[in-house]
Design a protein around this motif. Structure first.
Motif, PDB file in Angstrom:
ATOM      1  N   ALA A 142       0.853  -1.194   0.000  1.00 19.37           N
ATOM      2  CA  ALA A 142       0.000   0.000   0.000  1.00 19.37           C
ATOM      3  C   ALA A 142       0.883   1.236   0.000  1.00 19.37           C
ATOM      4  N   ARG A 143       0.489   2.227  -0.763  1.00 18.96           N
ATOM      5  CA  ARG A 143       1.176   3.522  -0.758  1.00 18.96           C
ATOM      6  C   ARG A 143       0.292   4.519  -0.017  1.00 18.96           C
ATOM      7  N   GLU A 144       0.851   5.165   0.979  1.00 17.24           N
ATOM      8  CA  GLU A 144       0.129   6.177   1.755  1.00 17.24           C
ATOM      9  C   GLU A 144       0.543   7.550   1.251  1.00 17.24           C
ATOM     10  N   ILE A 145      -0.425   8.423   1.007  1.00 16.82           N
ATOM     11  CA  ILE A 145      -0.122   9.742   0.453  1.00 16.82           C
ATOM     12  C   ILE A 145      -0.882  10.823   1.216  1.00 16.82           C
ATOM     13  N   CYS A 146      -0.299  11.999   1.273  1.00 20.27           N
ATOM     14  CA  CYS A 146      -0.985  13.173   1.789  1.00 20.27           C
ATOM     15  C   CYS A 146      -0.369  14.401   1.150  1.00 20.27           C
ATOM     16  N   LEU A 147      -1.078  15.507   1.206  1.00 21.62           N
ATOM     17  CA  LEU A 147      -0.567  16.739   0.634  1.00 21.62           C
ATOM     18  C   LEU A 147       0.637  17.223   1.418  1.00 21.62           C
ATOM     19  N   HIS A 148       1.616  17.749   0.705  1.00 23.23           N
ATOM     20  CA  HIS A 148       2.787  18.336   1.339  1.00 23.23           C
ATOM     21  C   HIS A 148       2.500  19.817   1.545  1.00 23.23           C
ATOM     22  N   GLU A 149       2.159  20.171   2.772  1.00 28.01           N
ATOM     23  CA  GLU A 149       1.725  21.538   3.089  1.00 28.01           C
ATOM     24  C   GLU A 149       2.636  22.142   4.157  1.00 28.01           C
ATOM     25  N   PRO A 150       3.571  22.996   3.791  1.00 25.66           N
ATOM     26  CA  PRO A 150       4.409  23.650   4.802  1.00 25.66           C
ATOM     27  C   PRO A 150       3.578  24.523   5.726  1.00 25.66           C
ATOM     28  N   ALA A 151       3.923  24.502   6.999  1.00 24.06           N
ATOM     29  CA  ALA A 151       3.229  25.369   7.950  1.00 24.06           C
ATOM     30  C   ALA A 151       3.515  26.833   7.601  1.00 24.06           C
ATOM     31  N   GLU A 152       2.505  27.686   7.643  1.00 22.89           N
ATOM     32  CA  GLU A 152       2.637  29.073   7.198  1.00 22.89           C
ATOM     33  C   GLU A 152       3.666  29.856   8.011  1.00 22.89           C
ATOM     34  N   SER A 153       3.695  29.642   9.297  1.00 20.66           N
ATOM     35  CA  SER A 153       4.538  30.482  10.157  1.00 20.66           C
ATOM     36  C   SER A 153       6.002  30.060  10.163  1.00 20.66           C
ATOM     37  N   THR A 154       6.266  28.766  10.142  1.00 22.88           N
ATOM     38  CA  THR A 154       7.640  28.297  10.300  1.00 22.88           C
ATOM     39  C   THR A 154       8.239  27.731   9.023  1.00 22.88           C
ATOM     40  N   GLY A 155       7.391  27.405   8.061  1.00 26.28           N
ATOM     41  CA  GLY A 155       7.890  26.756   6.856  1.00 26.28           C
ATOM     42  C   GLY A 155       8.129  25.271   7.052  1.00 26.28           C
ATOM     43  N   ALA A 156       7.833  24.752   8.252  1.00 32.63           N
ATOM     44  CA  ALA A 156       8.015  23.333   8.506  1.00 32.63           C
ATOM     45  C   ALA A 156       6.872  22.542   7.875  1.00 32.63           C
ATOM     46  N   THR A 157       7.109  21.282   7.654  1.00 35.21           N
ATOM     47  CA  THR A 157       6.092  20.421   7.062  1.00 35.21           C
ATOM     48  C   THR A 157       5.058  20.034   8.109  1.00 35.21           C
ATOM     49  N   ALA A 158       3.786  20.212   7.769  1.00 40.01           N
ATOM     50  CA  ALA A 158       2.721  19.809   8.682  1.00 40.01           C
ATOM     51  C   ALA A 158       2.735  18.290   8.856  1.00 40.01           C
ATOM     52  N   ASP A 159       2.358  17.835  10.030  1.00 44.56           N
ATOM     53  CA  ASP A 159       2.349  16.400  10.335  1.00 44.56           C
ATOM     54  C   ASP A 159       1.282  15.714   9.493  1.00 44.56           C
TER      55      ASP A 159
END
Length: 443
Positions: A55-72
């Motif tokens: 199985a391949r698990e996927i989710c959108l790659h959305e950087p957090a607005e304030s820090t630029g870090a990747t959302a969990d």
């Protein structure tokens, strides 16, 4: 004969999250599960009693607005997508090419794309001698129906530590979803089905009679739109009978296999695509190269043809139902077929011909029941189903009868889309079903 130990515990191997696919986070899961949970002792020639499920698990790659870090990615609720078929792997996403309908799912979920057992990157059964000989391969394939697929899903859910997940089943994937609700409703948060409500308590002969009637109507609709194509189709079928219709590789396409062009009439834009194929000279390179891509069955996904009738069997023996039930008026060479597998389909296809003995054994197999109507009636699971009014693959009549068994399943009957409406709508079908299940819209 080796058997799976009663204490066998599925083992999971997962990769780290990757950003390699533009716009997405992805990770791969490989789970080792029993081939045969019945205790019959079926196994591969090398003695292996387990298979791998991918199985391949996927989710959108959305950087957090304030820090630029990747959302969990794990903060979004999980949804398992069950592919149509049977015998077809899950889609391979590409954000570069546009996520389309998958994008609608990813707005709200992290999505798991399962290669159902026997397909894709799961342990393949892609050769007729996979079991050692055709009879043994047929025995292996008795473990590749919706019941075992659902148990693979349950093993995966538990291995990932997911308490409950939502399901989206397209076509045969909806059959698997219905089995899931029949066997493990407590594991399901919400169920979505698109063109995938199976017939329950109805014989396969009844189902095929309905699909032939739907194909007859669709063919007449096609020839009304493109009157000249009836004559073209008749001439093409006559040429196929003489062995004069060939692919660009030189393979002859016989009349029964050619009838499968009718499968195009069951999907969005299919009438126009079939017309554009028929208006070409059958001896042209373009026609000869386009023809195999337009036919529904072939060597790319052989199980799609070989186990197709068995996926409909809610008990009993199928005995080549598409062959037995075909109406006499389908002797008319211009009446085309859809997902109707007759012996001649395999006999005429060089890639499928070696599978004929396997298919014969499966046609004689006595199948267990897949669904429990009482369990479906008791399942306290919200959901929504798209039922396509003109569906030539999954009849509206039996779909609505099955939907009526599930008290929390809301149905949306539409003639706006064909059987592939989930994909062709670009996500509009899923969004509508999500609103239905949540009570945002009534109908």
């Amino acid at each position: 004969m080796p058997v799976v130990p009663a204490a066998f515990s599925p083992s999971l191997s997962s990769s780290s999250w990757s950003r390699a696919t533009a716009g997405l986070l992805t990770r791969d899961h490989r789970l080792r599960v029993p081939l045969d949970r019945s205790g019959a002792g079926d196994h591969f020639p090398d003695g292996a009693t387990t298979i791998s499920v991918y199985a391949r698990e996927i989710c959108l790659h959305e950087p957090a607005e304030s820090t630029g870090a990747t959302a969990d990615p794990l903060t979004r609720p999980p949804l398992l997508f069950l592919q149509g078929g049977p015998g077809c792997e899950a889609p391979r996403p590409s954000a570069d090419a546009g996520l389309g309908w998958l994008g609608a799912l990813l707005e709200h979920h992290r999505v798991l794309l399962l290669d159902q057992r026997g397909t894709g990157l799961s342990t393949p059964v892609d050769r007729p001698d996979a079991g050692g000989d055709p009879a043994a391969t047929a025995r292996l394939l008795t473990h590749f129906r919706a019941d075992e697929i659902v148990e693979d899903c349950e093993d995966l859910r538990r291995a990932l530590g997911i308490e409950r997940w939502s399901l989206l089943g397209q076509s045969f994937g909806g059959f698997c979803t219905t089995r899931y609700l029949s066997a493990h409703p407590d594991s399901v948060e919400t169920a979505f089905l698109t063109g995938g409500l199976p017939a329950i308590g109805r014989s396969i002969d009844e189902v095929y009679a309905l699909t032939y009637a739907a194909m007859r109507d669709r063919c007449e609709e096609f020839y009304t739109r493109y009157p000249g194509d009836r004559e073209r189709m008749a001439a093409l079928m006559e040429a196929a009978g003489r062995g004069q219709v060939r692919t660009c590789r030189g393979d002859a396409v016989g009349p029964e296999r050619l009838r499968g062009l009718g499968a195009m009439l069951g999907v969005s834009g299919g009438m126009d695509r079939l017309h554009h194929l028929l208006e070409r000279d059958p001896q042209s390179g373009a026609f000869r190269c386009d023809l195999p891509e337009a036919l529904p069955f072939g060597g790319r996904n052989p199980l799609y043809a070989v186990v197709h009738e068995s996926c409909w069997a809610d008990g009993g023996v199928t005995a080549w139902a598409a062959e037995r039930v075909r109406p006499a008026d389908f002797d008319d060479p211009t009446l085309l077929t859809g997902e109707h597998v007759r012996r001649a389909v395999l006999e005429e296809d060089p890639a499928l011909r070696p599978w004929l003995e396997v298919a014969e054994a499966l046609a004689a197999h006595e199948w267990d029941r897949l669904y429990d109507a009482d369990a479906l009636s008791a399942a306290d699971v919200p959901g929504a189903a798209a039922v396509y009014a003109g569906d030539v693959y999954v009849p509206m009549e039996t779909s609505l009868a099955t939907a009526s068994l599930m008290p929390r399943l809301r149905t949306w009957v539409t003639s706006e889309y064909e059987h592939d409406g989930s994909r062709a709508s670009g996500g509009a079908v899923f969004r509508r079903l999500r609103d239905l299940a949540a009570g945002v819209v009534v109908r």
